[in-house]
Structure formats: structure tokens, C-alpha cells
Scaffold this active site. Structure first.
Site, PDB file in Angstrom:
ATOM      1  N   LYS A 195       0.892  -1.172   0.000  1.00 32.97           N
ATOM      2  CA  LYS A 195       0.000   0.000   0.000  1.00 32.97           C
ATOM      3  C   LYS A 195       0.926   1.217   0.000  1.00 32.97           C
ATOM      4  O   LYS A 195       0.890   2.075   0.896  1.00 32.97           O
ATOM      5  CB  LYS A 195      -0.914  -0.059   1.237  1.00 32.97           C
ATOM      6  CG  LYS A 195      -2.015   0.992   1.275  1.00 32.97           C
ATOM      7  CD  LYS A 195      -3.103   0.793   0.231  1.00 32.97           C
ATOM      8  CE  LYS A 195      -4.084   1.958   0.244  1.00 32.97           C
ATOM      9  NZ  LYS A 195      -5.036   1.911  -0.894  1.00 32.97           N
ATOM     10  N   ASP A 255      -7.024 -15.873   2.165  1.00 29.21           N
ATOM     11  CA  ASP A 255      -8.374 -16.436   2.311  1.00 29.21           C
ATOM     12  C   ASP A 255      -9.179 -16.177   1.042  1.00 29.21           C
ATOM     13  O   ASP A 255      -9.928 -17.040   0.574  1.00 29.21           O
ATOM     14  CB  ASP A 255      -9.127 -15.797   3.501  1.00 29.21           C
ATOM     15  CG  ASP A 255      -8.983 -16.610   4.780  1.00 29.21           C
ATOM     16  OD1 ASP A 255      -7.940 -17.283   4.928  1.00 29.21           O
ATOM     17  OD2 ASP A 255      -9.898 -16.555   5.623  1.00 29.21           O
TER      18      ASP A 255
HETATM   19 MN    MN Z   1      -6.036 -16.222   8.148  1.00 24.94          MN
END
Ligand code: MN
Ligand code: IPM
Length: 360
Positions: A195, A255
Site C-alpha cells: 500500500k 483467504d
Molecule cells: Mn487467516
């Protein structure tokens, strides 16, 4: 070959999926003439219940005395489990974080592969999922927000919480080198995610990645912002090969990338230090809602066993055999509930483990 493997089954679905992974490793041991000496130790919520703390010195020393650690998952339901009434440093996750730090496991490898057989389980539109993808997320694991100074206090009567994101150039360089090293063995492309339009730590991250890249002229390095990367993962995941990023960004993006492959239950991970030692665990969590029902998908744990053989034991053929057995059961149409689709045969966690063990 004799290998000492510490086993942390953990909480939730951890015990059932790790048992299947051990079943498969035992089948490998028999077939290829190895001995795997498993020592089970506690960590996480089960350790809190037994000893009042999530990680004991005993567990740390058994892990340090092993060639590798095979882990399931830790933690419970954060709104209902009594473990989350405890002070933060005594909760299940604190045990895992301390173990990562104690073992120096700074490099977390999370491969995200869409198996052709599981395309229908992919959450993306068919025109996207029909392009197979195979990326590897290299997540920094012992720095950043997870390990920075933190406190909660009243400032002028207003409750205020502070978490600190710190990286030094050495921490960035060593994970950068790992990323470029694996990229050399894959498609020679590294996407470094940061970022840098806002954070100082990201600007340093970018500078060091550029320096590391100079030693790998064959590898293409691109920089990408984390928000845009989150978008690209669902738009066109096939454009990524190796992605390297800091701890928190890696937690979130892995994820997301995992789900895009169909199920969190499919994806293994390896956490490595500077040596061959590593801790191997599914990328997904402890799924307390389905724990103890024998319905969880053990494939992530089984593939974590394959990664263990590959990275910590130098047993490439054996690792390949596990991966091939997994592909074979999928091709034969066996599915656990999370990846079930029409025309397939649904099996339990332990049945899936046995089917794979029979095919190694
Ligand atoms: Mn995790
Ligand atoms: C993971 C998990 C852990 C993390 C938790 C359990 C502390 O989500 O391995 O991704 O955030 O690193």
C-alpha cells in the site's frame, strides 16, 4: 529415513483432519520404507483447557526437537467460546503467533490451485474459472501489525487503541529472496503487494523488493496495491504466479484466493524458517460449526503433509505421490460436502482420508 514429526491437532476440525493426514503419511511410510515418529502436543484452545495457557514450553521444545511440525487448526467461535473471554495474550491465537515467532517461521507459502475437477466449486463466473490458475502467496509471517507494539488506553478520557506496523529492511529482504527463489522454480513472475500510496512500511517494502529483483534478472517483478490486488484476484486470478506480501495483507488475500479455488478445505500451507524446518497446516480455520461431525474436508491437511515431505524431508517422490493420489480421488468423483457437486459421490472426512491413503 527416520523423521521426527511434532503433531499439533488443535481445535475444531483440527483433530479429525490431521488424523487423516497422518493416515496418509503412514501409508507413505509403509510403501517407501520410512519411519515417521509422531509426537502429539497441544496448542491453542485445547492447551488452554488442559494447562491454562495456549502454548507451553513443552510444546515449543517438542517442536524444536522435530524435523517438522504438522498442524491442524486452532481457535473457536470468537463470540461464543469462553476462550475469548480471556485476556488477549491467553487466547488460542496468541499461542500460534508465539510459536511462529519462537520457531522463526517468517515465510508462509500458500499455494492456491484450481483443480480442473473442482471448477464447478469455484465461486467465479465460468469464463474466469475456465482459465485454470495456480498461484503461490508468500506471506511474511513474523512481522508487521501482528507483532508490533499494541495497547489500549484512555487518552484524554477517550478509549484509544494502537497497533503498530513495523518492518525493517532485513525482514523484507529475506522474504523477498524466498519469493524470488520459488519464482525461479515456477513461472518467473513475482507480484509484490503493498500500500505504497499511503504507508511508509510499504514504500520501504517496494524499495527492498526492487533491490532483491536485481539478483534475479530472469524474474519479472511487478508492484501492485493491495486494494487493487483484492479486485484482481476475483477478476482474473490466472494473471498471478508468485505473490509476496506483508503479514496482514497476506492473511486477507490468502483467504480470498483460497475461496476462489473452490474451498478453504483444499489448500495447504508451509511456514518456513532459514533452515529446512517448517510447520505445515491447512490455510483454513478450525470451522467449529462442523467439528466432530466427520464431514470436514481433510485434503488441505493431507496436502500439508505432502508439503512437509517436500520441504522438510527432501522426499519429492513421496510428496508427488500424495498430490497424485488427491488428484486421482477427485477425478474418480469423490467429494466431501464442501466441494460436492452433481454427479459426484459424497464421502466423509475419514473416508476421504482412506481413499487417498489407498492410492499413494
Ligand atoms: Mn487467516
Ligand atoms: C491464519 C490464521 C491466523 C492468522 C490466526 C488464527 C491467528 O487466520 O493462519 O491465516 O491470522 O495468521
Amino acid at each position: 529415513m527416520i523423521q521426527k514429526i511434532a503433531v499439533i491437532k488443535g481445535d475444531g476440525i483440527g483433530p479429525e483432519i490431521v488424523s487423516e493426514s497422518m493416515k496418509v503419511l503412514n501409508a507413505i511410510a509403509q510403501k517407501y520404507g520410512h519411519t515417521f515418529l509422531f509426537t502429539e502436543v497441544l496448542m491453542g484452545g485445547c492447551s488452554i483447557d488442559a494447562y491454562g495457557e495456549p502454548l507451553t514450553e513443552e510444546t515449543i521444545s517438542v517442536c524444536k526437537d522435530s524435523h517438522a511440525v504438522l498442524m491442524g487448526s486452532i481457535g473457536g467461535n470468537t463470540t461464543t467460546s469462553p476462550w475469548y473471554q480471556l485476556p488477549a495474550h491467553l487466547r488460542p491465537e496468541a499461542g500460534l503467533l508465539r510459536l511462529r515467532k519462537e520457531l522463526g517461521l517468517f515465510a508462509n507459502l500458500r499455494p492456491c490451485v484450481l483443480y480442473p475437477e473442482l471448477r464447478s466449486a469455484c465461486t467465479l463466473r465460468e469464463d474466469i474459472s475456465s482459465k485454470s490458475f495456480d498461484m503461490l502467496i508468500m506471506r511474511e509471517l513474523t512481522g508487521g501489525l501482528y507483532f508490533g507494539e499494541r495497547r489500549t488506553e484512555a487518552v484524554d478520557g477517550v478509549m484509544t487503541a494502537v497497533d503498530t506496523l513495523t518492518y525493517n529492511e532485513n525482514e523484507i529482504r529475506r522474504i523477498g529472496i524466498k519469493a524470488f527463489e520459488v519464482a525461479m522454480k515456477r513461472n518467473k513472475k513475482v507480484t509484490s503487494v503493498d500500500k505504497a500510496n499511503v504507508l511508509d512500511s510499504s514504500r520501504l517494502w517496494r524499495k527492498v523488493m526492487n533491490e532483491v529483483a536485481k539478483d534475479y534478472p530472469e524474474v519479472t517483478l511487478e508492484h501492485a496495491l493491495v486494494d487493487s490486488t483484492a479486485m484482481q484476484i476475483v477478476r482474473d486470478p490466472s494473471r498471478f504466479d508468485v505473490m509476496v506480501t506483508e503479514n496482514m495483507f497476506g492473511d486477507i488475500l490468502s483467504d480470498e484466493a483460497a475461496m476462489v479455488t473452490g474451498s478453504l478445505g483444499m489448500l495447504p500451507s508451509a511456514s518456513l524458517n532459514e533452515t529446512k524446518f517448517g510447520l505445515y497446516e491447512p490455510s483454513g480455520g478450525s470451522a467449529p460449526d462442523i467439528a466432530g461431525k466427520n464431514v470436514a474436508n481433510p485434503i488441505a491437511a493431507i496436502l500439508s503433509g505432502a508439503m512437509l515431505l517436500r520441504y522438510s524431508c527432501d522426499l519429492q517422490t513421496e510428496a508427488d505421490a500424495i498430490e497424485a493420489a488427491v488428484k486421482q480421488v477427485l477425478a474418480e468423483g469423490y467429494r466431501t460436502a464442501d466441494i460436492m457437486s452433481e454427479g459426484c459421490r459424497q464421502v466423509s472426512c475419514s473416508e476421504m482420508g482412506s481413499l487417498i491413503a489407498e492410492r499413494v
